[in-house]
Design an enzyme around this catalytic site. Structure first.
Site, PDB file in Angstrom:
ATOM      1  CG  MET A  27      -1.904  -1.180   1.186  1.00 30.00           C
ATOM      2  SD  MET A  27      -3.419  -0.876   2.072  1.00 30.00           S
ATOM      3  CE  MET A  27      -2.797  -0.660   3.715  1.00 30.00           C
ATOM      4  CG  HIS A  31       8.398   0.264   6.059  1.00 32.57           C
ATOM      5  ND1 HIS A  31       8.684  -1.076   6.092  1.00 32.57           N
ATOM      6  CD2 HIS A  31       7.055   0.367   6.278  1.00 32.57           C
ATOM      7  CE1 HIS A  31       7.580  -1.758   6.345  1.00 32.57           C
ATOM      8  NE2 HIS A  31       6.565  -0.914   6.452  1.00 32.57           N
ATOM      9  N   GLY A  33      11.056  -2.782   5.500  1.00 29.90           N
ATOM     10  CA  GLY A  33      10.320  -4.057   5.452  1.00 29.90           C
ATOM     11  C   GLY A  33       9.867  -4.380   4.036  1.00 29.90           C
ATOM     12  CG  HIS A  34       6.947  -1.975   2.096  1.00 34.33           C
ATOM     13  ND1 HIS A  34       6.784  -0.846   2.859  1.00 34.33           N
ATOM     14  CD2 HIS A  34       5.757  -2.614   2.117  1.00 34.33           C
ATOM     15  CE1 HIS A  34       5.544  -0.797   3.322  1.00 34.33           C
ATOM     16  NE2 HIS A  34       4.896  -1.861   2.890  1.00 34.33           N
ATOM     17  CD  GLN A 153      -2.003  -8.945   4.263  1.00 36.65           C
ATOM     18  OE1 GLN A 153      -2.768  -8.007   4.450  1.00 36.65           O
ATOM     19  NE2 GLN A 153      -0.761  -8.758   3.860  1.00 36.65           N
ATOM     20  CB  SER A 185       3.942  -0.262  10.687  1.00 39.88           C
ATOM     21  OG  SER A 185       2.694   0.236  10.260  1.00 39.88           O
TER      22      SER A 185
END
Ligand code: AMP
Length: 274
Positions: A27, A31, A33-34, A153, A185
């Site tokens: 989305m 950051h 993490g992505h 998820q 996040s």
């Protein structure tokens, strides 16, 4: 790097590329993490494969209009981050390129979605399943990468793949954390400095609780640690069976201690495996 704003353009760009296609659905407000997900996608795709990142703040998975409104949308920075990571294509549609105004088909997973985030965010996982299946179909990907941070998820998407025979391999990446342990996040940027300084207590409390071997005690220690701060408000705190996601009744099977915490109107999730 190419950018597509519609499914049609994405298909045109990918047309003729018979090599592996690996999708990273996000989305945005990217950051570290992505970025780890993107690197994992490249590993799977190989140098000649296509790494596709989707950036779409999916309105139908938001249960609170204010949360959707406040969700950060720094598209220019996101595109620069994707370019730097060597992403081949970014798919960044507007809502009207994804959904017809009179859309009437939704994908529902009805077992694993019942508890945890599904219980406090009605309709959330219907929105997730629907958009993920659409992104799989639009991109024609062979594989897709997801973060273990959103473990419910991930379990639901795996179930959707299994039950609907979706020919996409799911790749899982561990949670990437800040130096102080807070799970990264996109919502972290919305915390005030006091909330941000307090937020590492979430993981700290879960890890302290995970040392116990008694279910009520585990829940009590985690709750006490998080509620010791006047800034937190627990949305849910549950110990669930890692497979069924039903409340755990034994510690003989793998369990997940999962929490959702509000700091003001910012909702953060985290979990530890027990
Ligand atoms: P989002 O943009 O928050 O919808 O997340 C897109 C993907 O990135 C999902 O598969 C998430 O599980 C994953 N993700 C988000 N935060 C992290 C993190 N801190 N570590 C690993 N993966 C993450």
């Amino acid at each position: 790097m190419r950018i597509a704003n519609t499914g049609e353009t994405l298909r045109e760009i990918l047309n003729g590329h018979d090599s592996k296609r690996v999708l990273v659905p996000t989305m945005g407000a990217l950051h570290e993490g992505h970025l780890v997900l993107m690197r994992s996608a490249r590993n799977v795709a190989g140098p000649r494969g296509m790494v596709i990142v989707s950036i779409f703040v999916n309105p139908i998975q938001f249960d609170r209009a204010a949360d959707l409104e406040a969700y950060p949308k720094p598209l220019e920075e996101d595109l620069a981050a994707c370019e730097k990571e060597g992403v081949d294509v970014v798919f960044a549609p507007q809502t009207d390129a994804m959904y017809f105004a009179d859309r009437s088909v939704t994908v529902t997973e009805s077992l694993l979605s019942a508890g945890l985030c599904g219980a406090t965010r009605p309709g959330h996982f219907d929105g997730v399943c629907t958009v993920v299946l659409k992104l799989f179909l639009i991109s024609g990907c062979n594989a897709a990468v997801f973060g273990e941070k959103d473990f419910q998820q991930l379990a639901i998407i795996r179930r959707m793949i299994r039950d609907l025979d979706v020919p996409v391999k799911i790749i899982e990446c561990p949670t990437v954390r800040e130096h102080d342990g807070l799970a990264m996040s996109s919502r972290n940027v919305r915390l005030t400095s006091a909330q941000r300084a307090d937020a590492p207590r979430i993981q700290r409390s879960l890890l302290a609780a995970a040392q116990c071997n008694d279910i009520p005690q585990i829940l009590e220690i985690a709750r006490a640690g998080i509620e010791a701060s006047p800034l937190t408000c627990i949305d849910y705190l549950l110990l669930v069976d890692a497979e069924t996601l039903q409340p755990a009744t034994t510690l003989k099977r793998q369990a997940v201690l999962a929490v959702a915490v509000f700091y003001g109107d910012v909702r953060l999730i985290d979990h530890v495996i027990i």
